[in-house]
Design a protein around this motif. Structure first.
Motif, PDB file in Angstrom:
ATOM      1  N   VAL A 168      44.366 -15.823  49.722  1.00 15.10           N
ATOM      2  CA  VAL A 168      43.434 -14.946  49.013  1.00 15.10           C
ATOM      3  C   VAL A 168      42.006 -15.459  49.150  1.00 15.10           C
ATOM      4  N   GLU A 169      41.826 -16.765  49.001  1.00 14.91           N
ATOM      5  CA  GLU A 169      40.488 -17.333  49.117  1.00 14.91           C
ATOM      6  C   GLU A 169      39.934 -17.157  50.531  1.00 14.91           C
ATOM      7  N   GLU A 170      40.804 -17.337  51.546  1.00 18.63           N
ATOM      8  CA  GLU A 170      40.340 -17.144  52.912  1.00 18.63           C
ATOM      9  C   GLU A 170      40.006 -15.678  53.173  1.00 18.63           C
ATOM     10  N   LEU A 171      40.809 -14.757  52.652  1.00 22.03           N
ATOM     11  CA  LEU A 171      40.515 -13.335  52.809  1.00 22.03           C
ATOM     12  C   LEU A 171      39.193 -12.989  52.124  1.00 22.03           C
ATOM     13  N   ALA A 172      38.984 -13.501  50.909  1.00 23.64           N
ATOM     14  CA  ALA A 172      37.727 -13.227  50.205  1.00 23.64           C
ATOM     15  C   ALA A 172      36.536 -13.714  51.018  1.00 23.64           C
ATOM     16  N   ARG A 173      36.663 -14.911  51.608  1.00 23.32           N
ATOM     17  CA  ARG A 173      35.577 -15.441  52.448  1.00 23.32           C
ATOM     18  C   ARG A 173      35.335 -14.548  53.651  1.00 23.32           C
ATOM     19  N   MET A 174      36.403 -14.126  54.296  1.00 22.47           N
ATOM     20  CA  MET A 174      36.268 -13.249  55.469  1.00 22.47           C
ATOM     21  C   MET A 174      35.563 -11.944  55.094  1.00 22.47           C
ATOM     22  N   LEU A 175      35.976 -11.357  53.985  1.00 19.62           N
ATOM     23  CA  LEU A 175      35.370 -10.093  53.552  1.00 19.62           C
ATOM     24  C   LEU A 175      33.881 -10.256  53.287  1.00 19.62           C
ATOM     25  N   GLU A 176      33.521 -11.342  52.615  1.00 17.00           N
ATOM     26  CA  GLU A 176      32.110 -11.573  52.324  1.00 17.00           C
ATOM     27  C   GLU A 176      31.319 -11.784  53.614  1.00 17.00           C
ATOM     28  N   GLU A 177      31.893 -12.528  54.561  1.00 17.31           N
ATOM     29  CA  GLU A 177      31.209 -12.769  55.822  1.00 17.31           C
ATOM     30  C   GLU A 177      31.053 -11.494  56.641  1.00 17.31           C
ATOM     31  N   LYS A 178      31.961 -10.546  56.459  1.00 18.14           N
ATOM     32  CA  LYS A 178      31.897  -9.287  57.207  1.00 18.14           C
ATOM     33  C   LYS A 178      31.039  -8.244  56.492  1.00 18.14           C
ATOM     34  N   GLY A 179      30.438  -8.619  55.367  1.00 19.01           N
ATOM     35  CA  GLY A 179      29.508  -7.721  54.687  1.00 19.01           C
ATOM     36  C   GLY A 179      30.099  -6.839  53.623  1.00 19.01           C
ATOM     37  N   CYS A 180      31.304  -7.153  53.149  1.00 23.72           N
ATOM     38  CA  CYS A 180      31.877  -6.367  52.049  1.00 23.72           C
ATOM     39  C   CYS A 180      30.941  -6.432  50.846  1.00 23.72           C
ATOM     40  N   PRO A 181      30.555  -5.286  50.262  1.00 29.77           N
ATOM     41  CA  PRO A 181      29.544  -5.305  49.192  1.00 29.77           C
ATOM     42  C   PRO A 181      29.978  -6.032  47.922  1.00 29.77           C
ATOM     43  N   LYS A 182      31.278  -6.091  47.659  1.00 26.33           N
ATOM     44  CA  LYS A 182      31.758  -6.774  46.463  1.00 26.33           C
ATOM     45  C   LYS A 182      33.207  -7.186  46.676  1.00 26.33           C
ATOM     46  N   VAL A 183      33.516  -8.419  46.322  1.00 24.96           N
ATOM     47  CA  VAL A 183      34.896  -8.895  46.337  1.00 24.96           C
ATOM     48  C   VAL A 183      35.210  -9.425  44.942  1.00 24.96           C
ATOM     49  N   ALA A 184      36.155  -8.808  44.266  1.00 27.53           N
ATOM     50  CA  ALA A 184      36.544  -9.201  42.910  1.00 27.53           C
ATOM     51  C   ALA A 184      37.961  -9.757  42.960  1.00 27.53           C
ATOM     52  N   VAL A 185      38.131 -11.010  42.594  1.00 22.87           N
ATOM     53  CA  VAL A 185      39.420 -11.694  42.715  1.00 22.87           C
ATOM     54  C   VAL A 185      39.971 -12.020  41.332  1.00 22.87           C
ATOM     55  N   SER A 186      41.258 -11.714  41.122  1.00 17.79           N
ATOM     56  CA  SER A 186      41.903 -11.991  39.835  1.00 17.79           C
ATOM     57  C   SER A 186      43.227 -12.706  40.039  1.00 17.79           C
ATOM     58  N   ASP A 187      43.412 -13.813  39.329  1.00 20.84           N
ATOM     59  CA  ASP A 187      44.693 -14.510  39.252  1.00 20.84           C
ATOM     60  C   ASP A 187      45.461 -13.877  38.091  1.00 20.84           C
ATOM     61  N   LEU A 188      46.483 -13.107  38.394  1.00 18.49           N
ATOM     62  CA  LEU A 188      47.161 -12.323  37.368  1.00 18.49           C
ATOM     63  C   LEU A 188      47.887 -13.178  36.342  1.00 18.49           C
ATOM     64  N   ALA A 189      48.162 -14.425  36.671  1.00 24.01           N
ATOM     65  CA  ALA A 189      48.835 -15.307  35.718  1.00 24.01           C
ATOM     66  C   ALA A 189      47.856 -15.942  34.743  1.00 24.01           C
ATOM     67  N   ARG A 190      46.574 -16.021  35.101  1.00 23.06           N
ATOM     68  CA  ARG A 190      45.616 -16.778  34.299  1.00 23.06           C
ATOM     69  C   ARG A 190      44.441 -15.963  33.784  1.00 23.06           C
TER      70      ARG A 190
END
Length: 420
Positions: free
Chosen positions: A260-282
């Motif tokens: 998930v962290e690597e995907l979030a980094r990739m998305l940000e590097e490719k110009g995704c306007p917003k990446v919102a990440v949630s750990d559903l357990a925490r």
């Protein structure tokens, strides 16, 4: 506090509550229970408040009345945080009439006993009016926004809409915070399943000349009303509010989290306007639900568990389905050491949701990330960002990875897992 010359606010703030409706976290900023009074030739009190604030509410009412006596109590919504003091009001002001929808009077008997205020009832339906003098209340049926008895009322003189729970938000009124964030979380948690009914109510409200919206929670809205109405229209039609990607995941030993962290980094590097990440357990699951409805694209990542999917992910998808989740593009990441099959489990549960499109790429992690699963992540990131992928990536991604187990990975620098 006067909202207009003739409309006063008599509500209360609750900073003792930790969970609203027994499930939504409001411990930091509390909650407001709103009540109003219209002072005209006749006096109309608009709803009561939670039972824990009876004395404060009565004191606020007495101060606003300044020696006058109410003629009416208008009940827009029977949920107990707004209706608990109806009996107290009825006893204190025995001449006042109670104005409510027929369904609301049925609910009053459930709470206060058979025949409650039977000789003082004024049932009103869609289109009924109540003349107070220079102010006239027009009643608007709003069933299932979000209970079946709900009414709105409109005061043509001050161009004020009393909107029950619609346009409400979490948070006490003495706390300064952004409206949209907590109103969105409130809407999708509490009203979100009733989008069709909200659309009908908005259709009725759309023709009104509005200057003020007076909800039962949150601030009185008196500026830029088009902004709030447009957001409610987007939310209730299950449209996309913001461009971006919500990633919601569970992880047992950290390997899914690393993906998930690597995907979030990739998305940000490719110009995704917003990446919102949630750990559903925490993290707060209500915020994850909010993000899933806010953005047009969602990634669900979880571990194969007991031949199914991890419990927090199962609960999350069930919550989405209960709230009529629809009209979204979803990417899937599944993990497992010997037989990853979580993607199918997630799709099976998402079958209850309408108009769901899936990305062409599903990421499969056997044990931990390797070259093949990283290539799949890259393909998924390209799809989510609308980028044409390198053909060699597609070749690499379909190569079957070799299962192996690696130590728990370190987080990828620069990615904030709780970023909303």
């Amino acid at each position: 506090m006067h909202i207009t010359q003739d409309i006063a606010y008599i509500g209360v703030n609750d900073h003792d509550i930790d969970l609203f409706e027994g499930q939504y976290d409001v411990s930091e900023n509390g909650m407001a229970y709103n009540s109003y009074v219209i002072l005209d030739d006749s006096v109309a009190v608009m709803d009561t408040v939670d039972r824990n604030f009876t004395e404060q509410w009565l004191a606020n009412l007495d101060a606003a009345l300044d020696g006058r006596t109410p003629d009416y109590l208008v009940v827009h919504h029977m949920e107990p945080d707004h209706s608990s003091n109806i009996a107290v009001f009825a006893e204190k002001y025995p001449e006042a009439r109670i104005v409510a929808s027929p369904n609301a009077f049925k609910m009053m008997e459930n709470y206060f006993g058979s025949g409650f205020v039977a000789d003082r009832r004024m049932p009103v339906k869609e289109g009924a009016v109540l003349e107070l003098g220079s102010h006239t209340l027009q009643f608007i049926g709003a069933p299932l926004v979000h209970w079946p008895e709900v009414m709105f009322s409109y005061d043509a003189k001050d161009k004020a809409l009393f909107s029950a729970d619609a346009f409400g938000k979490f948070g006490a009124l003495d706390v300064d915070e952004d409206w949209a964030c907590e109103a969105r979380r409130y809407y999708f948690g509490i009203v979100g399943a009733f989008g069709a009914q909200v659309q009908k109510a908005l259709g009725k409200v759309g023709g009104l000349d509005l200057d003020i919206i007076c909800p039962l929670h949150g601030p009185v809205l008196s500026e830029n009303l088009g902004y709030y109405l447009d957001l409610y229209n987007t939310w209730s039609s299950y449209g996309v509010e913001s461009e971006g990607v919500a990633i919601c995941y569970t992880s047992v030993y950290g390997h899914t989290k690393q993906a998930v962290e690597e995907l979030a980094r990739m998305l940000e590097e490719k110009g995704c306007p917003k990446v919102a990440v949630s750990d559903l357990a925490r993290d707060d699951m209500a915020e994850a639900v909010e993000d899933a409805f806010r953005y047009g694209k969602v990634v669900l990542a979880t571990t194969t568990y007991n031949n199914g999917i991890f419990p927090f992910m199962a609960q999350f998808i069930e919550t989405l389905a209960e709230h009529k989740f629809q009209n979204r593009t979803i990417g899937l990441i599944e993990a497992g050491t010997w037989a990853p099959k979580a993607a199918k489990g997630m799709q099976d549960r998402l079958a209850a949701c309408a108009n769901i499109a899936y990305t062409n790429t599903t990421v499969t992690i056997k044990g931990s990330l390797d070259e093949t699963s990283r290539a799949q992540l890259e393909l998924l990131a390209d799809e989510l960002c609308g980028i044409e992928s390198d053909p060699q990536l597609k070749v690499d991604a379909v190569t079957q990875p070799t299962a192996h187990v690696a130590p728990d990975p370190e987080p990828v620098p620069g990615v904030r897992v709780q970023e909303r």
